[in-house]
Scaffold this active site. Structure first.
Site, PDB file in Angstrom:
ATOM      1  N   LEU A 223     -41.825  52.911  55.465  1.00 54.65           N
ATOM      2  CA  LEU A 223     -42.058  52.152  56.689  1.00 54.65           C
ATOM      3  C   LEU A 223     -42.456  50.724  56.354  1.00 54.65           C
ATOM      4  O   LEU A 223     -42.685  50.378  55.191  1.00 54.65           O
ATOM      5  CB  LEU A 223     -43.173  52.828  57.495  1.00 54.65           C
ATOM      6  CG  LEU A 223     -42.911  54.277  57.929  1.00 54.65           C
ATOM      7  CD1 LEU A 223     -44.200  54.908  58.445  1.00 54.65           C
ATOM      8  CD2 LEU A 223     -41.812  54.341  58.986  1.00 54.65           C
TER       9      LEU A 223
ATOM     10  N   LYS B  65     -44.323  50.348  47.835  1.00 51.26           N
ATOM     11  CA  LYS B  65     -45.352  49.325  47.667  1.00 51.26           C
ATOM     12  C   LYS B  65     -45.221  48.285  48.795  1.00 51.26           C
ATOM     13  O   LYS B  65     -44.143  48.157  49.395  1.00 51.26           O
ATOM     14  CB  LYS B  65     -45.234  48.663  46.273  1.00 51.26           C
ATOM     15  CG  LYS B  65     -43.837  48.118  45.941  1.00 51.26           C
ATOM     16  CD  LYS B  65     -43.559  46.814  46.628  1.00 51.26           C
ATOM     17  CE  LYS B  65     -42.099  46.466  46.575  1.00 51.26           C
ATOM     18  NZ  LYS B  65     -41.740  45.423  47.546  1.00 51.26           N
TER      19      LYS B  65
END
Length: 343
Positions: free
Chosen positions: A87, A110
């Site tokens: 996301l 990340k």
């Protein structure tokens, strides 16, 4: 509880690690769906996305059996052992915590989260012996990092004096309709690429004790940082400088200047595109240039393999504090650039 043995009974070794995908961003095939073909006993069994049609297309193309309307529905599926979260940055912390609390192991793109004050939410959901959490800094899982750390630690070429990093990747289509062009969602080049620099420094030199600063004109879409410079100064005299950009010509490299040699790694992201050979080039005054080559590897295959071994209790979980230290610095450096821009 840091050893793999402490987690050895956490997951049956005779069944595959079954993944659910939360978010159908463009990185999902490269980071999970294609690498899963090379990691034994790994299966992707479910997917969900805000736009259902996108999830259905991904499920059809990659033979994923179940499409859920919401992430909450996916997390309630007992057939899902682990989730891959892809996301936008501002949603990472919320769904990491929800997934861990639902008993799912988590591999998240990340950065781990967007702001320092979100770390508590994640840490509170982590339990000793419970589900594993891994931030997807894929370069971490390649042996060139271990080799460079060994060079620094054993002082093969004397003390490390300077680390120069360039992570410049021109924005495809200007990152239009992409969270990277929205400040409120963690857009800009530094939050996207800076974590790689901090993880690299964390591995080869550590981060403790260094003073960090950042600068940007924040002239990208919506006021995002489209080019960003950062520096670190260590008490022992080591300096580290980095350039990040979504607008400059492609260049991704690390150059380490020791007292008696210069060691460089060019195109340091290459192995995220497939199985490629990586090469460290070593130049010493008065000597023929040398090199250390690594067999072709794929960063994402290495990462997925490591994550699955964590889940199975065959590898120690990566300490949460490693990611937390990077997030705190990422936030601090970004804020220092904001303050200098205002001045």
């Amino acid at each position: 509880m840091n050893t793999a043995a402490a987690y050895a009974a956490s997951f049956p070794t005779e069944k595959p690690v079954r993944f659910g995908v939360i978010g159908c961003s463009s990185i999902v095939p490269r980071a999970l769906l294609e690498p899963a073909r090379f990691v034994e006993d790994t299966a992707v069994v479910a997917v969900t996305n805000r736009t259902a049609a996108k999830a259905e297309m991904m499920a059809e193309r990659y033979s994923i059996g179940t499409v859920y309307r919401t992430p909450a529905e996916l997390l309630s599926d007992s057939q899902v052992d682990a989730v891959y979260i892809a996301l936008s940055n501002d949603l990472h912390a919320e769904w990491i915590a929800k997934a861990l609390n639902a008993g799912k192991h988590v591999l998240v793109e990340k950065p781990l989260c967007l702001h320092t004050d979100e770390l508590g939410l994640i840490e509170s959901a982590l339990q000793p012996g419970g589900p594993c959490l891994l931030e997807g800094v894929m370069v971490r899982h390649h042996p060139w990092q271990d080799k460079l750390r060994a060079m620094v630690n054993d002082r093969s070429f004397g003390r490390l004096r300077l680390v120069e990093t360039s992570l410049c990747i021109p924005a495809q289509n200007g990152h239009m309709d992409n969270y990277r062009s929205r400040p409120e969602q963690g857009g800009g080049c530094f939050r996207d690429l800076g974590v790689y620099w901090l993880q690299f420094l964390q591995t080869v030199a550590g981060l403790e004790g260094a003073g960090f600063q950042g600068q940007s004109s924040f002239d990208g879409p919506g006021g995002c940082d489209w080019t960003f410079q950062a520096q670190a100064e260590y008490p022992d005299g080591l300096s580290a400088v980095a350039l990040f950009s979504f607008e400059r010509p492609y260049r991704c490299s690390h150059t380490l200047t020791f007292e008696h040699a210069v060691v460089s790694l060019h195109d340091c992201f290459r192995a995220n595109l497939g199985f490629y050979k990586m090469t460290l080039r070593i130049r010493q005054p008065g000597q023929i240039p040398a090199k250390t080559e690594f067999r072709p590897m794929n960063y994402y295959v290495n990462q997925l393999d490591h994550f699955c071994r964590m889940v199975r209790g065959m590898a120690a979980p990566v300490p949460f504090q490693e990611s937390a230290e990077r997030i705190r610095l990422l936030d601090s450096i970004y804020q220092s650039a904001c303050q200098s821009s205002i001045k």
